[in-house]
Structure formats: C-alpha cells, structure tokens
Design a protein around this motif. Structure first.
Motif, mmCIF file in Angstrom:
data_model
loop_
_atom_site.group_PDB
_atom_site.id
_atom_site.type_symbol
_atom_site.label_atom_id
_atom_site.label_comp_id
_atom_site.label_asym_id
_atom_site.label_seq_id
_atom_site.Cartn_x
_atom_site.Cartn_y
_atom_site.Cartn_z
ATOM 1 N N HIS A 1 0.835 -1.207 0.000
ATOM 2 C CA HIS A 1 0.000 0.000 0.000
ATOM 3 C C HIS A 1 0.869 1.256 0.000
ATOM 4 O O HIS A 1 0.473 2.296 -0.538
ATOM 5 N N LEU A 2 2.054 1.167 0.577
ATOM 6 C CA LEU A 2 2.953 2.317 0.610
ATOM 7 C C LEU A 2 3.382 2.750 -0.794
ATOM 8 O O LEU A 2 3.858 3.866 -0.988
ATOM 9 N N LYS A 3 3.201 1.879 -1.792
ATOM 10 C CA LYS A 3 3.555 2.218 -3.174
ATOM 11 C C LYS A 3 2.542 3.176 -3.784
ATOM 12 O O LYS A 3 2.801 3.758 -4.841
ATOM 13 N N TYR A 4 1.388 3.331 -3.144
ATOM 14 C CA TYR A 4 0.342 4.205 -3.672
ATOM 15 C C TYR A 4 0.301 5.518 -2.877
ATOM 16 O O TYR A 4 1.300 6.210 -2.787
ATOM 17 N N LYS A 5 -0.842 5.841 -2.262
ATOM 18 C CA LYS A 5 -1.023 7.155 -1.647
ATOM 19 C C LYS A 5 -1.072 7.107 -0.120
ATOM 20 O O LYS A 5 -1.388 8.115 0.514
ATOM 21 N N LEU A 6 -0.776 5.971 0.475
ATOM 22 C CA LEU A 6 -0.936 5.827 1.921
ATOM 23 C C LEU A 6 -0.086 6.828 2.693
ATOM 24 O O LEU A 6 1.119 6.963 2.446
ATOM 25 N N ASP A 7 -0.717 7.522 3.633
ATOM 26 C CA ASP A 7 -0.016 8.432 4.539
ATOM 27 C C ASP A 7 0.045 7.746 5.905
ATOM 28 O O ASP A 7 -0.973 7.649 6.588
ATOM 29 N N PRO A 8 1.211 7.246 6.307
ATOM 30 C CA PRO A 8 1.295 6.438 7.535
ATOM 31 C C PRO A 8 0.736 7.152 8.760
ATOM 32 O O PRO A 8 0.953 8.349 8.969
ATOM 33 N N MET A 9 -0.001 6.388 9.568
ATOM 34 C CA MET A 9 -0.582 6.875 10.817
ATOM 35 C C MET A 9 -0.405 5.787 11.866
ATOM 36 O O MET A 9 0.086 4.694 11.576
ATOM 37 N N CYS A 10 -0.793 6.102 13.095
ATOM 38 C CA CYS A 10 -0.636 5.117 14.163
ATOM 39 C C CYS A 10 -1.917 4.986 14.957
ATOM 40 O O CYS A 10 -2.786 5.865 14.930
ATOM 41 N N ILE A 11 -2.034 3.867 15.673
ATOM 42 C CA ILE A 11 -3.149 3.604 16.576
ATOM 43 C C ILE A 11 -2.547 3.127 17.885
ATOM 44 O O ILE A 11 -1.814 2.140 17.908
ATOM 45 N N GLY A 12 -2.813 3.837 18.971
ATOM 46 C CA GLY A 12 -2.242 3.458 20.259
ATOM 47 C C GLY A 12 -2.582 4.460 21.337
ATOM 48 O O GLY A 12 -3.014 5.584 21.049
ATOM 49 N N ARG A 13 -2.368 4.084 22.589
ATOM 50 C CA ARG A 13 -2.757 4.946 23.702
ATOM 51 C C ARG A 13 -1.900 6.195 23.824
ATOM 52 O O ARG A 13 -2.334 7.211 24.357
ATOM 53 N N ALA A 14 -0.679 6.157 23.349
ATOM 54 C CA ALA A 14 0.164 7.348 23.441
ATOM 55 C C ALA A 14 -0.207 8.384 22.388
ATOM 56 O O ALA A 14 0.194 9.540 22.494
ATOM 57 N N SER A 15 -0.966 7.983 21.391
ATOM 58 C CA SER A 15 -1.340 8.883 20.308
ATOM 59 C C SER A 15 -2.770 9.380 20.500
ATOM 60 O O SER A 15 -3.470 8.965 21.419
ATOM 61 N N LYS A 16 -3.173 10.271 19.625
ATOM 62 C CA LYS A 16 -4.556 10.730 19.640
ATOM 63 C C LYS A 16 -5.485 9.589 19.238
ATOM 64 O O LYS A 16 -5.102 8.692 18.491
ATOM 65 N N THR A 17 -6.709 9.621 19.737
ATOM 66 C CA THR A 17 -7.690 8.585 19.438
ATOM 67 C C THR A 17 -8.095 8.668 17.973
ATOM 68 O O THR A 17 -8.367 9.751 17.451
ATOM 69 N N LYS A 18 -8.144 7.531 17.313
ATOM 70 C CA LYS A 18 -8.477 7.472 15.890
ATOM 71 C C LYS A 18 -9.899 6.960 15.686
ATOM 72 O O LYS A 18 -10.489 6.335 16.571
#
Length: 621
Positions: free
Chosen positions: A148-165
């Motif tokens: 997917h990184l070969k296309y338009k994906l903008d990496p994000m994260c999911i976890g307690r230290a980050s903002k809620t998604k």
C-alpha cells in the motif's frame, strides 16, 4: 477547612474542596483558568514503565495495569543478552541473516523507520523515538502494508500514546452500491475525518472494489478476509488452503489490517445458547457453524502461525476479531465475551512471537456502567495491545439514531482505554449507509475521539477549542466558522436566522447577549485576545448552494407527514398478503430473487453428537 491539593494552580485558590490529582494540560495557553486534565499524569516511557500512558484513574475494582509488553513475547530464535534490561533493543540479538520487515521488528532492533518519523510529524506531542518505543512495547501499531505504501498511503498510528483514531466502515452488498460508489464514500469519509477505512463488501466485484480502495486511499484499509473466502461456496466447504490463499492475495493487494476471528473456540459455542441475540459477528457466526459442521476447532486458530507468516511478509497488522461480541445490552460482559477475550490475549502473544503487529477488536453494545471494566480488562489480558471498539452503544432502543447512542459510549471507551473507535452511522442495524450517513457517523466519532483526548490531557489537543472560544468571545463570526470542524453547516445555521455578523449572538439578541456584555467589561480578558478582533459588522455573502442544501435536508416534517411518506413507499413494494411486508428488507427484490440473495439453509444443531456417531450423552463441545 479542606485544603487545596498540591496542584500549582490551586495555590491561589481559597477553596473548601480538593481537586483530584491533575494530569497533563490539554492546552498550551497560559491564561486559561482550567486546572488541567483529571486523568492520570502522562507517563510516556519505554516498556512496561509506560503502561499508564494517557489513562483514566481506576474506579473501584477495575483490572490493574498490565505487567507485560510485547518484549515478553519475542521470537524463539532471538537471544536476550541482558535479562535485567530486556525491554531495550540493545538487550536483544536477532538470528544471523535476519531482515526486519514489520514495524514491530524494526522497533525491536531500535530502528526508526520513515513511517515512524511520519507518525511523529502527525502526532506533535510524540518524538520519533517515543513512537518506536511504543511500537516495540506492542502498545502502538502502524498499519502500513509495504504494498500500500507504493500508492497514496499516509502512515498513521493507533495506540494509547497517540490521539484517538476513528474508522469508517463501508462496502458493497448483493443489493446495494458499486465499486465507484465505494470509492466516492472513501473520499467522503476521508473528507470528514476517518483515520482508517474498512471494506466490508459482501457483494459485487469484491476484488475490484478492494483494489480500487487501496489505490485511491490516503488512509489504511482493513478487511475481513472470511467474506471473500465464502463467496460462491458454503461455509462448511471452507478449508485451510482457501484461508491461506485468500489472506495471501489480499496481503499482496496491499490491505493494511485484517480482522481474523480466531478467538472463538468450539468450547465457547455452548455459552451462546441463552443469549438474547446469539452471535452478531458475521465472522463469528460463520465459524461457529463451521466448527459444528466439522466437529473441529476453529481453523483460524489452529492455523494462526501460518496466517501470521503471510501477514509478516507484507507487514499486515492484525485486528483480532471479537466473534463473540454482544449484540445487545443484555449480552454484554457475559461469560462468552470474556472467555473469547482470554483466548484473544493468547493469540496476541502468538502473533508478537511471529513479529506481527496486533490490535484487538472490542464490543459494540455495553451499558455505560460496564465500559470502563471492558476497556481495562482488555488492557490487562492483552498486555496493552491497542483496543479498537465499535461504539459501544449504551442503549438499544433508538434505531435511526445509533450514531448518538454509540457516540456516548465511544467517548467513555476512548477515555478509559480504547485507541480507535469504529464509527456507527444513523443507518446502523437498519441498512447500509449512504453518503450523508457516512458524514454523520464520522462527525459523531470525531466528537467522541476529540473529547476523550482532551480529557486524557494529550498536550495541545485543546488549543483548537481554545481558539474557537476566543473567536466566540470576540463575536468574530468569520473566524468562528473558519475554526469549526464543519464550518459550512455552522454558518448555514447562523445565517438561517441572522445573515449579518453582528456584535451579539442570534440566540440572545443585542440586549440579552451575555458574550457581548462580558466583552464590554473593561477589566475582563474575555473577547480581547490578540488576533481575534471582529472588525466591523458585515453582512454575510449569502448562503452557498451547499449550505442551502444543508438546511433543506434538515427537514421540518411532522410525524404525520413522515408516516404518510412511508405509506406511499410501502405501496410500491410487492407483498404476498395484506400485511404490507415486502420480499426484502432493503430495496425492492422480487420473491424469487430474494430467495437467491438469501438462500434457505438447514438449521445446524448445537449438540450434534449423534450426527458424529456419539451417544446422546456425549457432547462435541
């Protein structure tokens, strides 16, 4: 007199009360009066020391923090050279010739990947090193399939230290939507704040739809592979080869995370017998039927390591499915749900040993008083792996409004431990969402996620709110609407009553406007912030076509008019008798076509001992 606590902001207060311990300040302004968040103080540290990162204080009797992390479940062929400091990359040695593929493996080696760097840019309160450490601990995932990184994906994260998604579900069905419509809904969901999108298609060209979503999305795409596995075949015909081939194909396409229902076991099925609504998970119910038909253990569980190895090859993240989640309040937090959660904890450990990233899916119908327990039980049992929940709904009697009933639960879930919230639209339980339903679901869940982040004290998240408050205090309507999440709707509602940007609000009028009065008190700071001066009174340029459409769609129909329209629609549907019931609940389908869409199946007996040559007293579960 009760003395103020040791909070620095309490020193100047002469109060007869004590504030609770103060966590972080979700805003960066110095001239605000709020004491800060009442959540636990932030503790962003590597390994188990950071288990309380952005967490709520425990109510009485809640499960304690986990004592283990992903560092405790390393691959068997890795060697620890420092047992006392094993939660550090320097303490581990990978086998000779090992090449890291997944974000988890890179983090274990101490590497900061470009994806981790991008996550840190999108989460200004975290450094790239902290992102790496959270991934290594298993408390954070970065769903970013290398394809997917070969296309338009903008990496994000999911976890307690980050903002809620938030996640938006979509998908074509045998009676609704198409690939083009799904891509349009994808862009619409991204426009209204979806952080990830799940393709739950069960009809049309599933392969083409999935491919189109992956190639056109900036957000990670998730799927439930079992849907594709049974297209054109009965569930009892499912084999390990079909499972592995489907998982491999979707991984190669670029799917970023898979929902795999491996936690439901044969021994669990009897616990569903007395539930009000049984198994509401499509994957869970399908696999329960498969186990009963074959008198074998869940093949997703027995072939877990083989699934892991395919996912590792492409860095696909697990979203371990909760096949036994409750479908109504009466079934919440029951023995079945918790038994599956214990097994999911074991699956989490098994996936970490194979180097695969893990998040865990959670319940969708939970009474408000049980939400904290559910979040913290998962945190303990699954060693802090990110929790991804649907809602949960806090009441079952408002179909048509379940984006609201679930948003209430979602805010509580995020405050008490969930890392990602799966949106619920107004169409939940009654039909597939259309474009406006997607918008309403996304906005409801952006409210839930943002509200929880403020309560958790994540640094800087309330700055947006504080700026809008300054604009509101200054009666600066243009800036007010520019800062609003949906400024078009806010402006349309304002201009419906008053199309002049006055120095008072449309709700109160000039003489009664408390904001105007506060602004005019010379000694007060209210309404006087630099850069927020409203300037001269001006007339708005008039409603745009989009704003006019918003107001038209709001509707002012009386209950009688609504039922009259419903009666007109009923007359267009074919019914076999005078009951008025149509052949299909969604769209028009003639009786013969309805049978093809939903073929009649033979009931499967729960106790099939006799069918397998056993006595009546024997049980296969």
């Amino acid at each position: 007199m009760i003395q103020p606590n040791d909070n620095p902001k309490s020193e100047s207060r002469n109060a007869d009360y004590v504030l609770p311990p103060i966590g972080g300040n979700p805003g960066t302004s110095e001239n605000v009066t709020t004491p800060g968040s009442f959540a636990n103080p932030a503790c962003i540290k590597p390994g188990s020391a950071g288990a309380s990162t952005f967490s709520s204080p425990n109510s009485t009797g809640m499960p304690s923090l986990p004592t283990k992390t992903a560092w405790d479940f390393m691959p068997a062929d890795w060697t620890c050279t420092d047992l006392e400091n094993y939660e550090r990359a320097e303490a581990w040695q990978a086998p000779e010739g090992f090449t890291a593929v997944t974000q988890l493996e890179h983090a274990r080696l101490g590497t900061i990947t470009p994806q981790m760097q991008r996550v840190a840019e999108r989460e200004p309160h975290l450094t790239a090193e902290q992102v790496r450490d959270e991934v290594a601990a298993g408390r954070m995932v970065i769903p970013a399939n290398i394809n997917h990184l070969k296309y338009k994906l903008d990496p994000m994260c999911i976890g307690r230290a980050s903002k809620t998604k938030i996640n938006a579900n979509m998908g074509a069905s045998p009676v609704s939507s198409s690939t083009d419509e799904e891509v349009e809904k994808l862009h619409w969901a991204e426009r209204w704040g979806a952080d990830t999108v799940m393709d739950l298609s069960t009809g049309g060209d599933l392969d083409a739809t999935r491919e189109a979503l992956i190639q056109n999305s900036n957000t990670p795409i998730g799927t439930v592979p079992i849907y594709s596995m049974i297209i054109g075949r009965k569930i009892e015909d499912l084999t390990p080869e079909i499972v592995l081939d489907t998982v491999k194909h979707q991984a190669e396409q670029g799917v970023d995370y898979f929902t795999i229902h491996a936690g439901i076991l044969k021994s669990h099925i009897k616990l569903a017998k007395n539930r009000l609504i049984g198994l509401v998970s499509r994957g869970g119910s399908l696999l329960a039927k498969w186990m009963l038909q074959h008198n074998e253990e869940n093949l997703m569980n027995t072939h877990w390591e083989a699934i892991c190895d395919i996912m590792r090859e492409h860095d696909v993240t697990f979203s371990i499915g909760d096949g036994c989640r409750p479908g109504g309040l009466a079934d919440a937090t029951d023995e079945l749900q918790l038994a599956e959660l214990v097994e999911i904890g074991k699956l989490t450990e098994r996936a970490w040993r194979r180097g695969v990233q893990v998040m865990v899916e959670g319940p969708g119908h939970v009474p408000l008083d049980q939400i904290e327990f559910n979040m913290k039980a998962q945190r303990q049992i699954c060693h802090g792996a990110p929790f991804y929940v649907l809602g949960p709904l806090v009441t079952d009697v408002f179909p048509g409004y379940d984006h609201i009933t679930s948003c209430i639960g979602a805010t509580n879930a995020a405050y008490h431990g969930a890392s990602m919230l799966c949106y619920v639209t107004p169409k939940e339980h009654v039909g597939l969402p259309k474009k406006d339903d997607v918008k309403q679901g996304c906005i409801a869940y952006k409210i839930a996620a943002h509200g929880a982040d403020i309560a958790l004290g994540i640094p800087g998240v309330r700055d947006w709110d504080d700026d809008l408050t300054r604009a509101r205090a200054a009666l600066n309507w243009k800036k007010h609407f520019d800062l609003a999440f949906d400024g078009d709707t806010a402006r349309a509602f304002h201009d419906e009553d008053l199309d002049v940007d006055t120095d008072f609000c449309a709700m109160c009028g000039h003489d009664w406007c408390s904001v105007r009065i506060s602004k005019e008190i010379q000694e007060w700071a209210s309404g006087k912030a630099d850069g927020f001066d409203r300037g001269k009174t001006k007339k708005s340029p008039g409603l745009t076509p989009e704003q006019q459409q918003i107001l038209e769609q709001r509707g002012h129909l009386s209950p009688e008019e609504i039922h009259k329209l419903a009666a007109k629609a009923k007359g267009k549907l074919t019914a076999k008798d005078d009951s008025g019931k149509a052949s299909c609940h969604s769209d028009y389908v003639d009786p013969d076509e309805a049978k093809e869409v939903a073929p009649k199946e033979t009931l499967v007996q729960l106790n099939t001992a006799e069918a397998h040559g056993l006595s009546k007293n024997d049980s296969i579960i």
